[in-house]
Design an enzyme around this catalytic site. Structure first.
Site, short mmCIF file in Angstrom:
data_model
loop_
_atom_site.label_atom_id
_atom_site.label_comp_id
_atom_site.label_asym_id
_atom_site.label_seq_id
_atom_site.Cartn_x
_atom_site.Cartn_y
_atom_site.Cartn_z
N GLU A 266 10.20 0.54 10.33
CA GLU A 266 11.21 1.58 10.14
C GLU A 266 10.50 2.89 10.37
O GLU A 266 9.66 3.30 9.57
CB GLU A 266 11.81 1.47 8.73
CG GLU A 266 13.18 2.12 8.62
CD GLU A 266 13.07 3.53 8.12
OE1 GLU A 266 12.89 4.43 8.98
OE2 GLU A 266 13.15 3.75 6.92
N CYS B 138 13.38 10.26 7.22
CA CYS B 138 13.34 9.75 8.59
C CYS B 138 14.71 9.82 9.25
O CYS B 138 14.82 10.02 10.45
CB CYS B 138 12.80 8.33 8.60
SG CYS B 138 13.54 7.29 7.36
N GLU C 56 10.24 14.98 16.02
CA GLU C 56 10.58 14.90 14.61
C GLU C 56 9.75 15.93 13.84
O GLU C 56 8.52 15.86 13.83
CB GLU C 56 10.30 13.50 14.08
CG GLU C 56 10.74 13.31 12.66
CD GLU C 56 10.55 11.88 12.16
OE1 GLU C 56 9.54 11.25 12.53
OE2 GLU C 56 11.40 11.40 11.40
N LYS D 157 0.84 -1.20 0.00
CA LYS D 157 0.00 0.00 0.00
C LYS D 157 0.87 1.25 0.00
O LYS D 157 1.57 1.54 0.97
CB LYS D 157 -0.91 0.05 1.23
CG LYS D 157 -1.94 1.20 1.08
CD LYS D 157 -2.60 1.59 2.36
CE LYS D 157 -1.86 2.62 3.16
NZ LYS D 157 -1.81 3.97 2.56
N GLY E 54 7.15 4.39 8.31
CA GLY E 54 6.31 5.55 8.51
C GLY E 54 6.54 6.14 9.88
O GLY E 54 7.61 5.99 10.45
N SER E 55 5.51 6.79 10.41
CA SER E 55 5.69 7.52 11.66
C SER E 55 5.72 6.56 12.85
O SER E 55 5.16 5.46 12.81
CB SER E 55 4.57 8.53 11.84
OG SER E 55 3.37 7.85 12.17
N THR E 56 6.34 7.01 13.94
CA THR E 56 6.43 6.19 15.15
C THR E 56 5.06 5.92 15.77
O THR E 56 4.78 4.78 16.16
CB THR E 56 7.41 6.84 16.15
OG1 THR E 56 8.72 6.76 15.57
CG2 THR E 56 7.41 6.13 17.49
#
Lengths: 481, 345
Positions: A257, A291, A388, A183, A235-237
């Site tokens: 990741e 990232c 971030e 996706k 993607g994001s944490t």
């Protein structure tokens, strides 16, 4: 006399963008069952590029079922040497059609054409070339004599490097013998859909790779699907944490990741001109939407003023604007939502007392733009030193001793990457040993190579992508029969 | 090995007040920058080795990035004209004759016979014994005469011989002297010797009321490392170079983009420190317009417009001019010339 560069726009005509796109399932484009679509826009102009299908539950079912069928009947039975042929073919086609992919990536993402042309697309092709070489050598990869693929891999990728992240995910999965449902991100689906076209050209057996477009809902359906054996997410944490919670207790294997807040550490004996370039490349490459971006500059106090002066001078030469212009260095922010986040955090930096500096540059009226920004007088307690930002915003902190540099660099929940700038080799080795970061660059930053593993410590995720280590995510350890 | 400059250069003084006070200024500035009263090997080494290092991978990467700039249409037109005006049109062959030099001078006078708007190159660069020929042939054109001197290209002769070489070229009317440094001394760490040589040649350039500009050739192809290029650049500037120049053209590699960028950074930092602006001249191996434009881009993005004119940036080249003329004509007429339309020189 001044040297003004005339506009040097790349031609948009090299790529055909359809007015609407379906889902790529079982080797063909199909309409979503609910008929829902969303629009993808060019973030540099806010122009709508295409309508894209939004996959719902029945569509994800079909995609997973197609991947399962292809796994059982074709891909898992195929000798590695045959899988390699497909991967080599994909790699060659990517290289051949690189201009098309570069233009599309720039239109959909907002990144400068120079970057998609010189970094994203060639590195994506390099990943396919690299993993093609592993496909028939898996028993020598260090995972036992008979390593097995997991089966169906669900892969969810971000919008910052749409094609490159696709390559990082699909190449090792296919080399190891898995089939894939991928996706792409909601704001950048087009290069994945062009890649689907390339897969047809490569005559990859139907169902080996399926691409379902959609937003967060689609991603959630995919990772929670019971037919999926392996999940890989970049993607994001916060989203990564949610996925880890959702998958907990299931048989699914997971690699993540996630975010980062990398320290780029400059000692007083650094090669200073190259360090300035490395800082620029570390935080302004891809508008800072990376990232592993070097978003915290840790500079030794004794050279802090000089370095910041040199940095500002260099930033004044950055060319911000039309991403399609071949001379543009910094392009558009990917979405209004991301721009909002960058703006909010930068405001927080000012409010908390850091000193803000922005390169003088004219920003286009339409589209999502943020001028390269530097914050000095930043302290570890500031939000801009901890969170971030994922934008072209650098926070400058200082340190006095190597031990303090290590302490400050590690003082973050993240641990994806770090940079060290010094002419002293022994210090590089000592620092690399102390830093809790998955990737440590010495006298360079943001260099990527398919042979080198990449991944995080702590809340930057787990698992590695790239290199021999990258295969581990897609193989279950085998045993002698 | 700690001979001080003042004693070494005293022999070279010609008695003209102008040149000796000029030398005093250069020496005073160098002492000031280095932070030592004696400009000996130890103090010079301490200063030069204290300059920030150069990371080769990063420096090469920066050059490669600047090489991707796409210079089109009006920018290209401007760049091509500017390049022509920055060329030191050069012939440095053992077989050079007065006739050959006059041909070159005629080319400098009228680079493109079909286009009177074409600018002239900055200078014609010849061996010292042919300066008077070039001088006669270029009278009234504004094109400068540059002479290579100091036992070019090796520089392997006594200082007396090298100074005599310089004085002769200056006496014949050379506007600019391109000297070579003693690379052997540099590589052996005898920085004061290199320094004193340059000071002495500068004095010879300015003796008896002459005002010849001094270009100091580092011969970067023999210096082996980027750190050495940076150190040699600073050493030459401290000793009073008006220009620093990459190469003689007789050693491979000659000019490269990364080395030139290093030198651009050096002149930038030197001006910031001392207020004195020094020019840069890459020489040798730049033969296409495409390559020359990359150098111009590097000047633009490293130094900006202060250096974007022939007083501060030059190309040492022989075949570059014809390629630039072909590209100019292509932009003007829409098609390329056949080679027969470009005049030989």
């Amino acid at each position: 006399m001044s040297f003004e560069y005339a506009p040097a726009p790349e031609s948009r005509a090299v790529v055909d963008i359809a007015s609407s796109y379906g889902l790529f399932i079982d080797g063909t484009f199909v309409e979503p069952e609910g008929g829902k679509t969303f629009k993808t826009v060019n973030p540099a102009t806010e122009e709508v590029l295409a309508d894209v299908a939004e996959a719902g539950e029945p569509d994800v079912d079909r995609a997973v079922a197609a991947a399962r069928r292809a796994y059982d009947k074709v891909w898992s039975r195929m000798p590695g040497s045959e899988r390699a042929k497909y991967l080599y073919r994909i790699a060659r086609l990517l290289a051949e059609r690189s201009r098309e992919f570069a233009v599309l990536e720039t239109l959909d993402n907002g990144k400068p054409i120079r970057e998609s042309r010189d970094v994203d697309v060639p590195t994506a092709a390099a990943h396919f070339f690299y993993y093609a070489g592993w496909a028939d050598k898996l028993e020598h990869a260090g995972f036992g004599p008979n390593p097995r693929p997991h089966g169906v891999a669900a892969q969810v990728i971000p919008w910052n490097f749409p094609l490159l992240m696709l390559a990082w995910k699909i190449a090792p999965a296919l080399a190891a013998g898995n089939t894939v449902v991928l996706k792409p991100a909601e704001t950048t689906p087009l290069s994945a859909l062009l890649f689907a076209d390339l897969l047809r050209q490569a005559e990859l057996p139907p169902g080996v790779v399926n691409i379902v477009t959609g937003a967060r809902e689609t991603g959630s359906l995919l990772v929670n699907h019971p037919g999926v054996d392996k999940i890989a997410f970049t993607g994001s944490t916060p989203v990564g944490k949610r996925i880890a919670a959702e998958v907990a207790g299931s048989r699914k294997s997971l690699t993540l990741e996630l975010g980062g807040k990398a320290a780029n550490i400059v000692f007083d004996d650094a090669p200073i001109d190259q360090a300035v370039e490395g800082i620029v490349n570390g935080i302004y490459f891809n508008q800072g939407q990376v990232c592993c971006a070097g978003s915290r500059l840790l500079v030794q106090e004794s050279i802090a003023d000089e370095l910041v002066d040199r940095l500002k001078r260099r930033l004044s030469t950055l060319r911000v604007g039309d991403p399609m212009d071949k001379n543009t260095d910094v392009g558009a922010i990917n979405s209004a939502q991301q721009l909002e986040r960058i703006t909010t955090l930068s405001q927080a930096g000012e409010d908390e007392g850091a000193t803000r500096w922005t390169a003088a540059c004219e920003l286009p009226e339409k589209g999502y733009w943020f001028a390269p920004t530097v914050f000095t007088d930043v302290h570890p307690a500031h939000r801009i030193a901890r969170e971030e930002i994922f934008g072209p915003v650098l926070s400058v902190l200082t340190f006095r001793t190597p031990a303090e540099a290590v302490q400050k660099a590690n003082n973050t929940p993240y641990g994806l990457s770090a940079g060290i700038w010094t002419e002293k080799g022994s210090r590089i080795l000592w620092m690399a040993d102390q830093l809790r970061a998955g990737v440590v660059w010495a006298n360079t930053f943001n260099r990527f190579d398919p042979t080198s593993p990449f991944g995080g410590y702590k809340e930057s995720g787990y698992g590695r992508e790239g290199g021999r280590h990258g295969l581990a995510a897609y193989l279950a350890e085998g045993s002698a029969l | 090995m700690t001979a001080s400059v003042s004693s070494a250069t005293s022999d070279a003084r010609t008695g003209a007040d102008g040149s000796s006070s000029d030398t005093e200024k250069v020496l005073a500035r160098a002492r000031d920058v280095v932070g030592a009263t004696e400009l000996d090997d130890t103090n010079l080494a301490r200063y030069l080795h204290g300059l920030p290092g150069v990371d080769k991978v990063g420096a090469d990467g920066r050059a490669a990035m600047l090489g991707t700039r796409s210079i089109k249409t009006t920018a290209k037109q401007w760049a091509l004209d500017t390049i022509v005006s920055m060329i030191d049109l050069t012939t440095l062959e053992g077989a050079d004759t007065p006739g050959k030099v006059r041909t070159l001078a005629a080319k400098a006078r009228t680079p493109d016979p079909s286009d009177p708007s074409c600018p002239r190159p900055a200078a014609v660069c010849v061996y010292g014994d042919l300066v008077h020929v070039a001088k006669d042939a270029l009278a009234g054109t504004g094109v400068k005469i540059a002479a290579v001197a100091t036992a070019f290209p090796s520089g392997r002769a006594s200082l007396d011989v090298r100074l005599a070489d310089t004085r002769e070229a200056v006496a014949q009317g050379a506007d600019e002297i391109d000297m070579v440094i003693d690379r052997g001394a540099f590589l052996a760490g005898q920085y004061s010797k290199v320094f004193e040589d340059i000071v002495a040649v500068r004095e010879a350039c300015r003796a008896d009321g002459a005002q010849a500009h001094l270009k100091v050739i580092l011969e970067t192809g023999e210096l082996a490392t980027y750190d050495n290029v940076r150190r040699a650049s600073w050493l030459a500037m401290l000793a009073g170079a008006d220009f620093i120049k990459t190469s003689t053209g007789k050693v491979q590699p000659a000019a490269t983009l990364p080395v030139t960028i290093l030198m651009l950074e050096a002149v930038r930092d030197f001006r910031e420190l001392t207020g004195t602006q020094v020019g840069v001249k890459p020489a040798g191996g730049i033969s296409s317009s495409k390559d020359a434009i990359k150098y111009l881009v590097a000047v633009n993005e490293t130094l900006g417009e202060d250096w974007l004119n022939p007083d501060w940036f030059r190309f040492g080249a022989s075949s570059l001019l014809n390629d630039v003329l072909m590209q100019r004509s292509k932009m003007r007429t829409g098609h390329y010339w056949g080679p027969d339309y470009v005049t030989v020189s």
